[in-house]
Scaffold this active site. Sequence first.
Site, PDB file in Angstrom:
ATOM      1  CD  GLU A   1     114.848  13.361  -2.115  1.00 61.16           C
ATOM      2  OE1 GLU A   1     113.779  13.902  -1.724  1.00 61.16           O
ATOM      3  OE2 GLU A   1     115.310  12.341  -1.576  1.00 61.16           O
TER       4      GLU A   1
ATOM      5  CD  GLU B   1     114.547  13.912   2.594  1.00 64.95           C
ATOM      6  OE1 GLU B   1     114.380  14.788   1.724  1.00 64.95           O
ATOM      7  OE2 GLU B   1     113.586  13.373   3.194  1.00 64.95           O
TER       8      GLU B   1
END
Length: 663
Positions: free
Chosen positions: A305, A148
């Site tokens: 995710e 991320e």
Amino acid sequence: MRGLPGISLGCDYNFEQWPPEVWAEDVVLMREAGIDLVAVNIFGWSSIEPRPGEYDFAALDRVIDLLHRNGIRVNLGTGTSSPPPWLTTRHPEVLPVVADGTTRAPGGRQAWCPSSPVFREHALALVEQVARRYGGHPAVVLWHVSNELGCHNALCYDEASAEAFRRWLERRYRDIEALNEAWGTAFWSQRYDDWSEIGPPRLALSARNPAQLVDFQRFSSDELLDHYRAEAAVLRRHTSAPVTTNFMVTAHIRNLDYWSWAPEMDVVANDHYLDHRLGDPTAELSFAADLTRGLAGGAPWMLMEQSAGAVNWQPHNLAKLPGQMLRNSLTHVARGADSLCFFQWRASARGAEKFHSALVPHAGTDTRAWREVLDLSATLAALAEVADTTVQADVALLFSWESWWSADTEARPSQDVRYLEQVHAAYGAVRELGVTADVVAPGADLSRYRMVVVPCLHLVTDEEAAGIDAYVAGGGHAVVTFYSGIVDGTDRVRLGGYPGAFRDLLGVVAEEFHPLLPGDRVRLCGGGTATLWTELLRTTTAKTIDAYADGPLPGVPAITRNTYGDGTAWYVATALDQPGLRELMDAALREAGVRPIGPRNDGSVEVVRRTGDGRAYVFVINHGTHHIEYAVTGRELVTGAAVNGLLRVPAGAVRVVREEPNP
């Protein structure tokens, strides 16, 4: 990814948090759940390099080999997402500095500055070790750079960032006077005589230069992308497996321009979590999935995710209701995902994410949550043949991170007008009409679409605007909403009247903005209502479709329609309420010849078609509380039942039909 046929089911496995005796139990449960892809070493730096230059791969070796022996493939992280305490202790200069000039301490995650050469040196040294050790391991089918990127540290204002920003500006503008022109530095005596005088836009006593703010966003996105490239280059010296990182296409992350990132990815992957701070989290999920598909160029993509239940980082972290996790998952599949992964496998007992849900909850496997995981696994197995097909759409919606940065800057006509809210409103209207939209970049090839939606495209370059003009002139249909076309690529206002770049296309000129105060509404002559925004608009070649009945501009056009070349362009000069926007979109879609695949509804029913190799699959997702019926013929894959003309979908259920022609 090698060895992953069908639609894969995966998870993050933070094995470092658990003793070795749990690992064997976990792998047994993974096999029961049909897990075939596991991400490891995402936050492993302090475990595999406990001291500078001293590496310990024993635990990681053991876990990767354990997964491999059990037929589970590995998505291997480089481990660089958060530095270990020894690095920030020895080199505090790697810590990020925020806009007020203060340094953020370690103790959370991503405690590093993207421009830090010291961090880069240590991170690449770690990647070299990991890649050399596992580059040829048969279990590793995907490499995961960092994690991320830019979630917390995208914008850094330290001296290393200032130096990097100046270098970036020199490459972009070449000449200091070209920068002065682009930034409009004659305003407020901001003219620069030398590159050394320029810094990052730290907090000031007043509003900052908006062009500098936009360029700093561009620089910051590019700086993190350069870090990705550096790690990926190390990996590619040691492996032929695909390399990627997880995007964050979601409502609360806006700092990275993923249109520039996507071409660098071997696999486009996204993280997405329902955001209950939004009015319609489910609609935002669909939008994010369609945007991720756009980043993948229409090809299948990966959900890296999502959550099995509640997250831990919102003000109110709501658990998912029965069946909701499956509906959310299959919405991603319907809109192009061929891999579904979760954060995380086993719920943490310690740390900041200990209340974040997982596939194995704190309560263990004798739970509804675990049974829903098994149900999802069985469903994905039944849908295996859908993999490698693509989503069909006749409508495109233009989305721009640069326009987001520019439209939501500090000094603007109304702080209540927010770019993403207007994008979501336009997308929601199309979705509620049963139409699937591709989300594409300004400048994309629009020729295959029957209609293009251009919501609040505040910043648009001359080339991008010319592409939209050409599309409509060639016979296309477009709907443009307010605050579009206002500034060029340098954030300079386009003179001559609003909507700037789109005046000729739309056949209108606006002399002045008239934003509304919070809570104020205006009525339209046609009976609808609007909020937020009005503008003093006159038509040149367009026809008025509706006008204001009251408010600051009674009688002034609010909705127009213009014939432009062989096509048609609509303009919406105000923020219509959702029923009004839906009616306008309905009229434009019908005129463009777009046939909805799903029913007109309140968003509780989604219908999406995927096709490929002569096959067609219709996903019908019922988020509502009552059963629905849908006209289709074929074989329903979830239940295995034949469907002869009419499909019944129970409340809260998903059905997927392999279409067959009517006999």
